[in-house]
Design a protein around this motif. Structure first.
Motif, short mmCIF file in Angstrom:
data_model
loop_
_atom_site.label_atom_id
_atom_site.label_comp_id
_atom_site.label_asym_id
_atom_site.label_seq_id
_atom_site.Cartn_x
_atom_site.Cartn_y
_atom_site.Cartn_z
N THR A 168 0.66 -1.67 0.14
CA THR A 168 -0.36 -0.28 0.43
C THR A 168 0.72 1.29 0.24
O THR A 168 0.25 2.35 -0.06
CB THR A 168 -0.98 0.25 1.17
OG1 THR A 168 -0.02 0.08 2.78
CG2 THR A 168 -1.13 -1.17 1.03
N PRO A 185 2.25 4.83 -0.88
CA PRO A 185 1.91 4.95 -2.03
C PRO A 185 3.06 5.64 -2.98
O PRO A 185 3.13 6.67 -3.95
CB PRO A 185 1.10 6.46 -1.57
CG PRO A 185 1.48 6.47 0.02
CD PRO A 185 2.21 4.36 0.65
N ASN A 214 1.16 2.10 -7.51
CA ASN A 214 0.55 2.23 -6.64
C ASN A 214 0.01 4.59 -6.58
O ASN A 214 -1.06 4.57 -6.69
CB ASN A 214 0.94 2.82 -5.30
CG ASN A 214 0.48 0.92 -4.47
OD1 ASN A 214 -0.28 0.58 -5.48
ND2 ASN A 214 1.63 1.08 -4.01
N PHE A 216 -3.57 5.48 -7.52
CA PHE A 216 -4.76 6.25 -6.55
C PHE A 216 -5.02 7.44 -6.96
O PHE A 216 -5.86 8.08 -7.08
CB PHE A 216 -4.00 5.91 -5.00
CG PHE A 216 -3.76 4.05 -4.61
CD1 PHE A 216 -5.32 3.79 -4.48
CD2 PHE A 216 -3.61 4.03 -4.42
CE1 PHE A 216 -5.01 2.42 -3.79
CE2 PHE A 216 -2.94 2.64 -3.84
CZ PHE A 216 -3.75 1.97 -3.96
N GLN A 217 -3.70 7.98 -7.89
CA GLN A 217 -4.01 9.50 -8.22
C GLN A 217 -5.22 9.02 -9.66
O GLN A 217 -6.32 10.04 -9.30
CB GLN A 217 -2.94 9.62 -8.89
CG GLN A 217 -3.07 10.83 -10.37
CD GLN A 217 -1.64 11.73 -11.44
OE1 GLN A 217 -1.62 10.86 -11.98
NE2 GLN A 217 -1.87 12.51 -10.49
N GLY A 259 -8.98 9.10 -7.77
CA GLY A 259 -9.72 10.19 -6.98
C GLY A 259 -9.88 11.54 -7.93
O GLY A 259 -11.11 11.77 -8.02
N TYR A 306 -7.34 -0.40 1.95
CA TYR A 306 -6.42 0.99 1.91
C TYR A 306 -7.01 1.62 0.57
O TYR A 306 -7.88 2.91 0.53
CB TYR A 306 -5.12 0.78 1.26
CG TYR A 306 -4.47 1.52 1.47
CD1 TYR A 306 -3.95 2.54 2.00
CD2 TYR A 306 -4.31 2.67 -0.17
CE1 TYR A 306 -3.53 3.81 1.71
CE2 TYR A 306 -3.42 3.50 -0.77
CZ TYR A 306 -3.26 4.00 0.22
OH TYR A 306 -2.54 5.90 0.59
N PHE A 307 -7.59 0.49 -0.63
CA PHE A 307 -8.36 1.05 -1.79
C PHE A 307 -9.66 1.25 -1.88
O PHE A 307 -9.96 2.37 -1.88
CB PHE A 307 -8.27 -0.31 -2.76
CG PHE A 307 -8.55 0.33 -4.19
CD1 PHE A 307 -8.10 -0.23 -5.33
CD2 PHE A 307 -10.00 0.24 -4.75
CE1 PHE A 307 -7.72 0.33 -6.54
CE2 PHE A 307 -10.34 0.55 -5.65
CZ PHE A 307 -9.45 0.91 -6.87
N GLU A 363 -10.30 2.59 1.69
CA GLU A 363 -10.17 3.75 2.11
C GLU A 363 -9.67 4.76 1.09
O GLU A 363 -10.57 6.16 1.22
CB GLU A 363 -8.75 3.82 2.97
CG GLU A 363 -9.34 3.38 4.22
CD GLU A 363 -8.38 2.75 5.54
OE1 GLU A 363 -6.97 3.20 4.59
OE2 GLU A 363 -8.47 1.73 6.48
N GLN A 364 -9.44 4.92 0.18
CA GLN A 364 -9.02 5.54 -0.98
C GLN A 364 -10.56 6.10 -1.87
O GLN A 364 -10.59 7.15 -2.27
CB GLN A 364 -7.73 5.26 -2.00
CG GLN A 364 -6.51 5.04 -1.89
CD GLN A 364 -6.22 6.43 -0.49
OE1 GLN A 364 -5.88 7.57 -0.72
NE2 GLN A 364 -5.72 6.56 0.57
N LYS A 417 -12.38 8.42 0.96
CA LYS A 417 -11.51 9.79 0.61
C LYS A 417 -12.14 10.78 -0.77
O LYS A 417 -11.34 12.20 -0.12
CB LYS A 417 -10.07 9.86 1.20
CG LYS A 417 -8.98 11.17 1.23
CD LYS A 417 -7.81 11.01 1.33
CE LYS A 417 -6.69 11.93 1.28
NZ LYS A 417 -5.54 11.69 1.78
N ALA A 418 -12.29 10.00 -1.70
CA ALA A 418 -12.26 11.02 -2.86
C ALA A 418 -14.17 10.55 -3.02
O ALA A 418 -14.11 11.77 -4.14
CB ALA A 418 -11.60 9.54 -3.95
#
Length: 602
Positions: free
Chosen positions: A175, A177, A182, A186-187, A190, A452-453, A455-456, A459-460
């Protein structure tokens, strides 16, 4: 407009409050959602890449084709207890393009995707793909050159894998970043989430679910055919960062190396000395016993095979070891391979399996017997000897094990056929407690990445009620080796996400899987990939879908439909047998097609 599904909704009744189910959405995975009619009908265009290029240049998409398909399955739009929608797949890494400033998201690709969501006014499952199948974009080749982006075998090399002619990339489960893959995954997550949140509420409300990342699991060689390997297995992840994380995980669990040593019977001076088990004691010299690793090193020996009992002569299967009763053997697992190979076997649900914990069995020769009970009378299905070896490899006692003798063979019962796949005769097994810890850690890695995915995604700004996993359930296939995948922890009912469980073959209507979900407290689930792959009996597909309607599933995504003309499809691949068309008899795809129409009409 279709309201978003959220499990159960309270509805006021004259006698009080009563829970009613939301509609079950049948959301087929559709190939070619970006292919516009203008390109599809232009016979001068002979490649799919050129067709997509024309559509993008002309700012056109495949919404019309998708709408025609869905209206064929459910004319007049979504209505009733079962409603037809679709699954829209967005590969996050495929969004990137190379620019003078480096790799950047191509906003037109995201806009094209969102255009489909706007124009197709039906419920939709949005599949945010970021696993090993997200490998088609130009960035993937560059990412594959950097070892830190990839899961690694013990020799430090990433795997080179294909699946039905499709190159896949075993991206890391770390995880961190700062790792490039990653950063990009994750960018993109988002960016896409922000764009979705800017859509009109009417469009957002049509989204039934967001399935996260795809099938997340550890990897192994021969990904297409090796899921049942037990001899000479290789697993991930032995990257330097993974081994460091394994030791950190041990520190968090045991606090002191003395506590670890006392538990696993080792003598390590410090946690930095603890190896990630990777060597086969039969073939390689070990620095310490903790280095031993194979398919049985965690203390589990599968007793597994298949049984065909068309006349229901057998009421129970039991495992006996050295003539002593051990327990009932679960039956009805998916064995699609047997179903394909034997014309007379009309269901894939013929597998049986018992995972024997041999850690308390004394060193020496032992015999396992699979015994069937028919009207209270025992019959032998199979027997096999195995050898438990002490960690010092001392010669085990040679005494012949005791067994239950004079049993009639189960195949003497009318119609019964059977076969034992595991273990092989005289399989030797060595229990290494550290190997069990290594397997638990590998499960932890998969769980942490999915956590974690999610959670992202939260968050987004994506809503928790619509976030689903997109997971494989290896254990439903009794011939597979679940430790190759290491997904067990992601399937726990206490996981923070809504469960999305992929189902193929006998898994689509499996009593074992229903019991598994009940035991794990899995409710309000979805099925991101679904195909019974059967053709020998009528009514199978409809019954499978009905079972999930009854169980409270929130969506089922049949795999797969296509709006791509045949001239663009290229060489036939094994996956094509699952294309759902009225003229495709392979894997019962024509029957599944008709069953969906019938199911949606209720």
């Amino acid at each position: 407009m279709i309201a978003a599904l959220s499990g159960f909704t309270a509805v006021a009744e004259s006698a009080g409050q009563e829970l009613t189910k939301e509609p079950l959405v049948i959301a087929p995975i559709v190939e070619g959602i970006h292919l516009c009619d203008e390109a599809a009908s232009n016979k001068s265009i002979t490649s799919l890449a050129d067709a997509y290029a024309l559509c993008r240049k002309s700012k056109l998409d495949g919404a019309s084709a998708v709408n025609r398909l869905l209206n064929t399955l459910e004319p007049g739009g979504p209505k009733g207890a079962v409603q037809v929608g679709y699954t829209a797949t967005l590969q996050l890494l495929a969004l990137y393009q190379k620019t003078p400033r480096g790799w950047e998201i191509d906003p037109t690709r995201v806009d094209d995707f969102l255009s489909i969501l706007r124009k197709v006014q039906r419920p939709v499952v949005v599949y945010l793909a970021a696993d090993h199948f997200d490998s088609l974009g130009p960035i993937s080749e560059e990412l594959s050159k950097d070892p830190q982006n990839m899961l690694q075998l013990r020799d430090g090399k990433p795997l080179e894998l294909n699946y039905f002619g499709y190159q896949i990339m075993p991206y890391t489960l770390s995880t961190n970043p700062a790792i490039p893959v990653n950063h990009y995954r994750f960018q993109a997550l988002g960016y896409v989430a922000k764009k979705i949140k800017a859509l009109p509420k009417s469009v957002q409300n049509r989204v039934v679910a967001y399935t996260l990342a795809g099938e997340l699991h550890q990897m192994f060689p021969d990904f297409e055919n090796g899921m049942g390997a037990y001899q000479g297995i290789q697993v991930t992840d032995y990257s330097p960062s993974s081994i460091i994380d394994f030791r950190k995980w041990l520190v968090a669990k045991y606090k002191s190396v003395d506590s670890l040593n006392a538990t696993i019977g080792s003598t390590y001076a410090k946690f930095e000395d603890v190896p990630a088990p990777s060597k086969d004691i039969r073939k390689e010299k070990l620095g310490s016993f903790g280095e031993h690793y194979d398919a049985f090193a965690d203390g589990t020996l599968p007793i597994a095979g298949w049984l065909w009992d068309p006349l229901k002569k057998i009421q129970q299967l039991e495992l006996h070891v050295d003539s002593e009763y051990v327990g009932p053997i679960a039956y009805g697992f998916n064995r699609l391979d047997v179903y394909r190979a034997e014309a007379s076997i009309t269901t894939p649900s013929t597998g049986f399996r018992y995972d024997l914990d041999f850690t308390r069995i004394k060193p020496g020769r032992h015999i396992a017997q699979v015994i069937a009970k028919s009207q209270g009378i025992p019959y032998q299905v199979a027997e096999v000897e195995f050898v438990v070896v002490a960690r010092d490899q001392a010669a085990p006692p040679s005494a012949k094990p005791k067994k239950i003798a004079s049993l009639k063979a189960a195949v003497t019962l009318s119609g019964v056929r059977s076969w034992l796949d595991q273990p092989r005769p005289l399989q030797d097994v060595y229990y290494n407690p550290l190997a069990r810890e290594w397997n638990l850690f590998r499960e932890f890695q998969v769980f942490q990445f999915l956590k974690y995915f999610r959670e992202q995604a939260l968050k987004a700004g994506l809503p928790a009620s619509k976030l689903f996993s997109h997971q494989i359930v290896p254990n439903v296939n009794s011939s597979w080796n679940p430790q190759l995948f290491a997904v067990g922890k992601t399937l726990e009912g206490t996981a923070p996400w809504n469960h999305g469980l992929n189902m193929y073959g006998g898994a689509t209507d499996s009593a074992w899987l229903r019991d598994f979900m009940a035991q794990h407290g899995i409710r309000g689930y979805g099925v991101p990939e679904f195909n019974p792959q059967q053709w020998k009996r009528e009514g199978v597909h409809l019954a499978a879908m009905q079972s999930h309607l009854k169980a409270g599933a929130r969506f089922i995504s049949p795999y797969y439909f296509s709006v791509v003309p045949a001239r663009f499809k290229g060489p036939e691949q094994g996956v094509n047998r699952m294309e759902l068309r009225p003229d495709n008899t392979a894997d019962g795809s024509d029957r599944f097609y008709r069953a969906i129409i019938e199911f949606a009409a209720q």
